[in-house]
Design a protein around this motif. Structure first.
Motif, PDB file in Angstrom:
ATOM      1  N   GLU A 144       0.850  -1.189   0.000  1.00  0.00           N
ATOM      2  CA  GLU A 144       0.000   0.000   0.000  1.00  0.00           C
ATOM      3  C   GLU A 144       0.887   1.239   0.000  1.00  0.00           C
ATOM      4  O   GLU A 144       1.853   1.329   0.761  1.00  0.00           O
ATOM      5  CB  GLU A 144      -0.905   0.016   1.225  1.00  0.00           C
ATOM      6  CG  GLU A 144      -1.852   1.223   1.263  1.00  0.00           C
ATOM      7  CD  GLU A 144      -2.828   1.177   2.424  1.00  0.00           C
ATOM      8  OE1 GLU A 144      -3.664   2.102   2.538  1.00  0.00           O
ATOM      9  OE2 GLU A 144      -2.748   0.205   3.212  1.00  0.00           O
ATOM     10  N   ASN A 145       0.545   2.204  -0.883  1.00  0.00           N
ATOM     11  CA  ASN A 145       1.332   3.430  -0.912  1.00  0.00           C
ATOM     12  C   ASN A 145       0.636   4.539  -0.134  1.00  0.00           C
ATOM     13  O   ASN A 145      -0.470   4.349   0.411  1.00  0.00           O
ATOM     14  CB  ASN A 145       1.636   3.864  -2.352  1.00  0.00           C
ATOM     15  CG  ASN A 145       0.375   4.255  -3.137  1.00  0.00           C
ATOM     16  OD1 ASN A 145      -0.644   4.660  -2.577  1.00  0.00           O
ATOM     17  ND2 ASN A 145       0.452   4.124  -4.453  1.00  0.00           N
ATOM     18  N   THR A 183      -3.613  -0.057  -3.193  1.00  0.00           N
ATOM     19  CA  THR A 183      -3.147  -1.347  -2.683  1.00  0.00           C
ATOM     20  C   THR A 183      -3.121  -2.386  -3.799  1.00  0.00           C
ATOM     21  O   THR A 183      -3.927  -2.329  -4.741  1.00  0.00           O
ATOM     22  CB  THR A 183      -4.044  -1.867  -1.543  1.00  0.00           C
ATOM     23  OG1 THR A 183      -5.362  -2.079  -2.050  1.00  0.00           O
ATOM     24  CG2 THR A 183      -4.076  -0.889  -0.383  1.00  0.00           C
ATOM     25  N   ALA A 184      -2.219  -3.315  -3.679  1.00  0.00           N
ATOM     26  CA  ALA A 184      -2.128  -4.424  -4.631  1.00  0.00           C
ATOM     27  C   ALA A 184      -1.332  -5.538  -3.970  1.00  0.00           C
ATOM     28  O   ALA A 184      -0.456  -5.286  -3.136  1.00  0.00           O
ATOM     29  CB  ALA A 184      -1.442  -3.983  -5.922  1.00  0.00           C
ATOM     30  N   THR A 185      -1.651  -6.769  -4.322  1.00  0.00           N
ATOM     31  CA  THR A 185      -0.860  -7.875  -3.803  1.00  0.00           C
ATOM     32  C   THR A 185       0.504  -7.865  -4.485  1.00  0.00           C
ATOM     33  O   THR A 185       0.643  -7.402  -5.629  1.00  0.00           O
ATOM     34  CB  THR A 185      -1.540  -9.227  -4.054  1.00  0.00           C
ATOM     35  OG1 THR A 185      -1.610  -9.449  -5.464  1.00  0.00           O
ATOM     36  CG2 THR A 185      -2.933  -9.255  -3.451  1.00  0.00           C
ATOM     37  N   TYR A 207       6.395   6.953  -4.842  1.00  0.00           N
ATOM     38  CA  TYR A 207       5.542   6.261  -3.882  1.00  0.00           C
ATOM     39  C   TYR A 207       6.375   5.647  -2.760  1.00  0.00           C
ATOM     40  O   TYR A 207       7.472   5.130  -2.968  1.00  0.00           O
ATOM     41  CB  TYR A 207       4.736   5.148  -4.573  1.00  0.00           C
ATOM     42  CG  TYR A 207       3.869   5.637  -5.699  1.00  0.00           C
ATOM     43  CD1 TYR A 207       2.825   6.531  -5.461  1.00  0.00           C
ATOM     44  CD2 TYR A 207       4.084   5.216  -7.002  1.00  0.00           C
ATOM     45  CE1 TYR A 207       2.019   6.989  -6.496  1.00  0.00           C
ATOM     46  CE2 TYR A 207       3.294   5.666  -8.042  1.00  0.00           C
ATOM     47  CZ  TYR A 207       2.266   6.560  -7.784  1.00  0.00           C
ATOM     48  OH  TYR A 207       1.480   7.015  -8.811  1.00  0.00           O
ATOM     49  N   ASP A 208       5.831   5.707  -1.575  1.00  0.00           N
ATOM     50  CA  ASP A 208       6.381   5.007  -0.420  1.00  0.00           C
ATOM     51  C   ASP A 208       5.441   3.849  -0.102  1.00  0.00           C
ATOM     52  O   ASP A 208       4.243   4.055   0.093  1.00  0.00           O
ATOM     53  CB  ASP A 208       6.501   5.935   0.787  1.00  0.00           C
ATOM     54  CG  ASP A 208       7.512   7.043   0.551  1.00  0.00           C
ATOM     55  OD1 ASP A 208       8.561   6.760  -0.040  1.00  0.00           O
ATOM     56  OD2 ASP A 208       7.244   8.194   0.957  1.00  0.00           O
ATOM     57  N   TRP A 209       6.003   2.657  -0.043  1.00  0.00           N
ATOM     58  CA  TRP A 209       5.180   1.461   0.097  1.00  0.00           C
ATOM     59  C   TRP A 209       5.377   0.814   1.458  1.00  0.00           C
ATOM     60  O   TRP A 209       6.485   0.770   1.991  1.00  0.00           O
ATOM     61  CB  TRP A 209       5.538   0.427  -0.984  1.00  0.00           C
ATOM     62  CG  TRP A 209       5.276   0.890  -2.382  1.00  0.00           C
ATOM     63  CD1 TRP A 209       6.124   1.533  -3.214  1.00  0.00           C
ATOM     64  CD2 TRP A 209       4.039   0.753  -3.102  1.00  0.00           C
ATOM     65  NE1 TRP A 209       5.519   1.797  -4.413  1.00  0.00           N
ATOM     66  CE2 TRP A 209       4.239   1.324  -4.372  1.00  0.00           C
ATOM     67  CE3 TRP A 209       2.796   0.188  -2.808  1.00  0.00           C
ATOM     68  CZ2 TRP A 209       3.244   1.362  -5.351  1.00  0.00           C
ATOM     69  CZ3 TRP A 209       1.813   0.213  -3.778  1.00  0.00           C
ATOM     70  CH2 TRP A 209       2.031   0.796  -5.030  1.00  0.00           C
TER      71      TRP A 209
END
Length: 561
Positions: free
Chosen positions: A213-214, A219-221, A516-518
């Motif tokens: 999640e950023n 969100t993404a797997t 992006y920060d994840w």
């Protein structure tokens, strides 16, 4: 001493119709160890032992057998960790050995002093089967010693290192005993192939369980993110072929010619013949030794090219022979006037070692000058790229097997031995290209060369990208863009400052591409064999996650043996 076949530990050979000579008590003890700890290897090991004794001496046979057992025995503690042990056993060993070493170091540092405790830690790490991860010359450098100690105290570090060692040690023995060949198991042993597949399946399951999640709430797997990246074999193949095609277009536009070279190792690097019989010239070299030989030849060729002012660019592909010995295919482009000299130089270095052996002139080095009237140069290398990635549209491999299935075995082979399958030379590199493609999702006005580069990358126009980046064979410092690396805000778990890719910088400008920060979280609980605290790093870094195995190697034989 010669004797007829003894009863007892070797009665499985009884009735095979010939007397057997055995060495001394030490020899029998080692052979008994093979039978007890690695029963599926006993016949092959015993027969190889006798062949060496017959052709040389029992001393030589004993030395060979001792080396085999040393490779198969990773450690004697905690029940005896073997190179062919199920990977489930590696978890408990890694936790035990890392905790024990930390206790011993701490206790010795308190009782004596830190310097003596460090030397104790180094000795105990070596005894536990792993070299201390700091060079001898750096033992007075605190900035290097502390990260090294942190690794030794980390169970995950031990698991990664021991798995790699287990893969390579067991595979080298299987290969030496004729279990890797066209007649038995192509490219890689069946047991390690299944271990590799189990690791891949475990990784895939883990990626489905982890979500990124950023800061904007997207969100993404990790599994879906991997599917879009070059970790997906289809994407990797398409990108590789796009780069090759772009280089060929660049060569045609600049009047350069293409040449296709095949470079093979001397006979002593090959373990078996295609019929499965052992190669009498084989000297025990591993695929890594063979790869080092090929790299040495290529290094000398490139140095000679540089001295002669010959500039080349193109791609090198690596694939295994049936017994796991690597060989190279190189598609290179160069100025036509230098082609005869380039061929002469490469041929001389390719046959410099054992060039007079039987078949060397015909098989060790092959030159195919590319005739544009017969098709594009890209076609010469396309099948090698495809059959080493996913077998797409290849049909059958060189040995008549399904190319898709063979591609999986080749990927396992490359992973086990840590061999880089493809390497470009002379082009601008792909990192900047990939970062430029990220810009389509980032708002802002780009101008001049940066804008042109972005358009070329977005269109997948590798030829134009190469031109805008200064052409082929240009030094990195003279290219208009390079990767912008910045330190991460927090040290790694090994107390090291780690850099991360943030964007691009150069004479064409500077731009941030990683906006992006994840954060990664687990979507639901995992089983005991997929501990997030252990496996997250494994999955992200691309190593093998804890694999499934149902084989107890002390009582059952691995698949395909």
């Amino acid at each position: 001493m010669s004797a007829s076949l003894p009863l007892g530990p070797f009665n499985w050979l009884k009735g095979e119709g010939r007397p057997y000579a055995l060495g001394d008590v030490r020899s029998r003890k080692m052979l008994r160890t093979v039978e007890e700890k690695h029963p599926y290897l006993k016949k092959r090991a015993f027969n190889r032992y006798l062949r060496i004794a017959d052709s040389s001496t029992y001393h030589q046979a004993d030395m060979w057998l001792e080396d085999v057992l040393n490779r198969l025995n990773l450690h004697d503690d905690f029940g005896g960790l073997k190179a062919d042990s199920p990977f489930e056993l590696f978890r408990s060993f890694s936790e035990n050995v890392s905790q024990r070493l930390e206790r011993e170091f701490t206790g010795h540092a308190v009782a004596v002093d830190g310097k003596e405790a460090l030397h104790l830690l180094i000795r105990e790490t070596n005894k536990a089967g792993m070299p201390f991860p700091v060079d001898q010359k750096d033992l007075t450098d605190k900035e290097k010693v502390i990260p090294g100690m942190a690794r030794v105290f980390d169970p995950a570090w031990w698991r990664r290192k021991l798995r790699n060692k287990a893969y390579q040690n067991s595979e080298s023995v299987y290969r030496e005993l004729g279990l890797v060949s066209k007649a038995k198991n192509l490219y890689v042993s069946e047991y390690n192939f299944r271990r590799y597949l189990a690791a891949q399946a475990s990784n895939a399951e883990l990626l489905e369980l982890l979500t990124a999640e950023n800061q904007f709430g997207y969100t993404a797997t990790l599994a879906s993110l991997k599917e879009r990246s070059v970790s997906n074999p289809r994407n990797r193949r398409n990108e590789t072929m796009m780069r090759i095609g772009g280089l060929e277009d660049y060569a045609n536009e600049n009047g350069h010619v293409g040449v296709f070279y095949t470079l093979t190792c001397p006979s002593k690097y090959h373990a078996t013949h295609q019929n499965g019989h052992m190669n009498g010239k084989f000297d025990g070299a591993s695929p890594l030794d063979a790869q080092k030989y090929l790299n040495k030849v290529w290094g000398r060729v490139r140095a000679a090219f540089k001295r002669k002012g010959i500039e080349i660019y193109g791609i090198r592909t690596v694939e295994p022979h049936h017994d796991g010995t690597p060989h190279w295919h190189l598609l290179l482009f160069l100025d036509r006037e230098f082609l005869p000299e380039a061929n002469r130089i490469f041929h001389a270095h390719a046959l410099e070692e054992d060039g007079d052996e039987s078949g060397a002139a015909e098989n060790r080095f092959v030159i195919e000058e590319i005739d544009p009237e017969k098709g594009r140069a890209t076609g010469y290398v396309a099948k090698y790229v495809s059959k080493c990635i996913d077998g797409h549209e290849v049909g059958e491999d060189s040995y008549g097997n399904d190319a898709v299935e063979s591609a999986a075995r080749i990927r396992a082979w490359a992973s086990i031995w840590g061999i880089r399958q493809f390497q470009f030379t002379g082009d601008p590199g792909v990192t900047v290209y990939r970062e430029l493609r990220r810009l389509k999702n980032i708002e802002g006005n780009r101008e001049g060369l940066l804008q042109e580069l972005e358009i070329a990358a977005d269109n997948g126009d590798w030829k134009r990208y190469v031109e805008l980046m200064g052409g082929t064979c240009t030094h990195l410092k003279d290219r208009p863009l390079r990767a912008l690396m910045v330190p991460k805000p927090t040290p790694s778990k090994y107390h090291e400052t780690v850099e991360k890719l943030k964007g691009l910088v150069g004479s064409a400008g500077q731009i941030i591409t990683r906006i992006y920060d994840w954060t990664i979280s687990r979507t639901r609980p995992t089983g005991d064999d997929l501990q997030c605290s252990d496996s997250c790093e494994v999955a992200v870094r691309g190593a093998n996650a804890p694999p499934w195995s149902s084989v107890n190697n002390c009582t059952r034989r691995p698949y395909g043996i």
